[in-house]
Design a protein around this motif. Sequence first.
Motif, PDB file in Angstrom:
ATOM      1  N   ASP A 291      21.770 -48.103 -45.992  1.00 39.67           N
ATOM      2  CA  ASP A 291      20.999 -47.845 -44.783  1.00 39.67           C
ATOM      3  C   ASP A 291      21.899 -47.819 -43.553  1.00 39.67           C
ATOM      4  N   ALA A 292      21.293 -47.590 -42.397  1.00 38.98           N
ATOM      5  CA  ALA A 292      22.063 -47.469 -41.162  1.00 38.98           C
ATOM      6  C   ALA A 292      22.778 -48.755 -40.790  1.00 38.98           C
ATOM      7  N   GLY A 293      22.280 -49.878 -41.263  1.00 38.01           N
ATOM      8  CA  GLY A 293      22.907 -51.160 -40.956  1.00 38.01           C
ATOM      9  C   GLY A 293      24.010 -51.560 -41.907  1.00 38.01           C
ATOM     10  N   GLY A 294      24.359 -50.674 -42.851  1.00 36.30           N
ATOM     11  CA  GLY A 294      25.422 -50.981 -43.799  1.00 36.30           C
ATOM     12  C   GLY A 294      24.989 -51.854 -44.952  1.00 36.30           C
ATOM     13  N   MET A 295      23.680 -51.940 -45.204  1.00 34.33           N
ATOM     14  CA  MET A 295      23.155 -52.717 -46.323  1.00 34.33           C
ATOM     15  C   MET A 295      22.805 -51.774 -47.473  1.00 34.33           C
ATOM     16  N   ALA A 296      23.010 -52.260 -48.710  1.00 34.12           N
ATOM     17  CA  ALA A 296      22.537 -51.523 -49.876  1.00 34.12           C
ATOM     18  C   ALA A 296      21.010 -51.547 -49.878  1.00 34.12           C
ATOM     19  N   CYS A 297      20.402 -50.396 -50.130  1.00 37.19           N
ATOM     20  CA  CYS A 297      18.950 -50.293 -49.997  1.00 37.19           C
ATOM     21  C   CYS A 297      18.342 -49.635 -51.222  1.00 37.19           C
ATOM     22  N   LEU A 298      17.310 -50.281 -51.765  1.00 36.97           N
ATOM     23  CA  LEU A 298      16.472 -49.726 -52.827  1.00 36.97           C
ATOM     24  C   LEU A 298      15.083 -49.519 -52.260  1.00 36.97           C
ATOM     25  N   SER A 299      14.483 -48.371 -52.484  1.00 37.53           N
ATOM     26  CA  SER A 299      13.139 -48.138 -51.973  1.00 37.53           C
ATOM     27  C   SER A 299      12.273 -47.504 -53.045  1.00 37.53           C
ATOM     28  N   VAL A 300      10.991 -47.841 -52.990  1.00 41.29           N
ATOM     29  CA  VAL A 300       9.991 -47.280 -53.898  1.00 41.29           C
ATOM     30  C   VAL A 300       8.852 -46.760 -53.031  1.00 41.29           C
TER      31      VAL A 300
END
Length: 372
Positions: A291-300
């Motif tokens: 994501d924009a904050g540099g975090m790994a992101c999983l979305s459903v």
Amino acid sequence: MTPYAAAPLGELWMVVAVTAGLGLVVAALGVGVIWRLRTRSIGVMLAVVVVVAVSATLAGVVVGIMEMIIDGPVKDSVLAIVAVGGLVGLGAAFVLARMVVRESRRLVAAVGATPFTAPRGLPAELQTIAGSLEEAYERERALEGARRELVAWVSHDLRTPLAGLRAMAEALEDGVVRDPATVSRYHRQMKLEVGRLSAMVDDLFELSRIHAGALRLSRVRIGLADLVADTLAGAEPVARAKGVVLTAEAAASVPVEADPGALGRALGNLVVNAIRHTPPGRTVVLRAGVDAGGMACLSVADWCGGIPEEDLPRVFDVAFRGEAARTPTAEGGAGLGLAIAQGIVEAHDGTIGVVNDGPGCRFDIRLPLLRS
């Protein structure tokens, strides 16, 4: 330097040495007394501190006066002034100590009251403790309410399949059902109900471990694309049976340090929940990236039509299903999947949230990105 000048300097060093020695002796005795009285009231300990401080000061002053070249009425006057000052200091210190004790007793009385309400106007440290206690009591009340709701709802959810199992078992035992087709159907249904009960018990056990802080994670370096692929493969039969289309969009390299089994279960719970609330013919999308904050992101993302705004803060509550009727559907669970997912994600130092997005809602898991 003349002998007259050297004499006062020697006397000064002697006064300093004697004063320091007496101060150390009084301080050591005070520490010993406080150690022996460490389980007593804070008022007793404050009184000892005051007595030690004033005694050490007065002892040094008296030694200094006795060693100085002061004699006659002047020495008596100075000693009287020191004695009066010491008594006044002790009195003032004891008054202040009683004020501190009174405030601490207010806090103790509030802790013993039900329900607990933090008293106001306490000293800063005690007010901080009172605020923390009030927050802890609020959390405990909320957890107790959630536990009671969970027991009520799970009892209902357990009673329904158990009643069906009992009725079918009695029908088979009494010979009410004889034809092979019906017997076979009863056996399949009993197996299905046993599977539901087993899954519910597993969820309860997992949730209890999370709440007790007993969840053990075996963290390794994994890529979110692999996790998405495994989750997609596991949920495909459920989606096919419902007529829901599953798709995935995963970046090539999004490394995190996580327990693959636990994180896979959390993501799987989100996917199954999305399938359950998506109409046939619609799509559930899994995404993995940064994501924009540099975090790994999983979305459903699903096609559920959205969640009422007033229900959004309660989505991850134990046993919340977002339905007026709490009776589970054939594919429904006890409403523990999202609570379990939240506990697993937070155990990975991550966050989980939900927002309404387009034709449905989107659940987002954010985890620290593992950098080289």
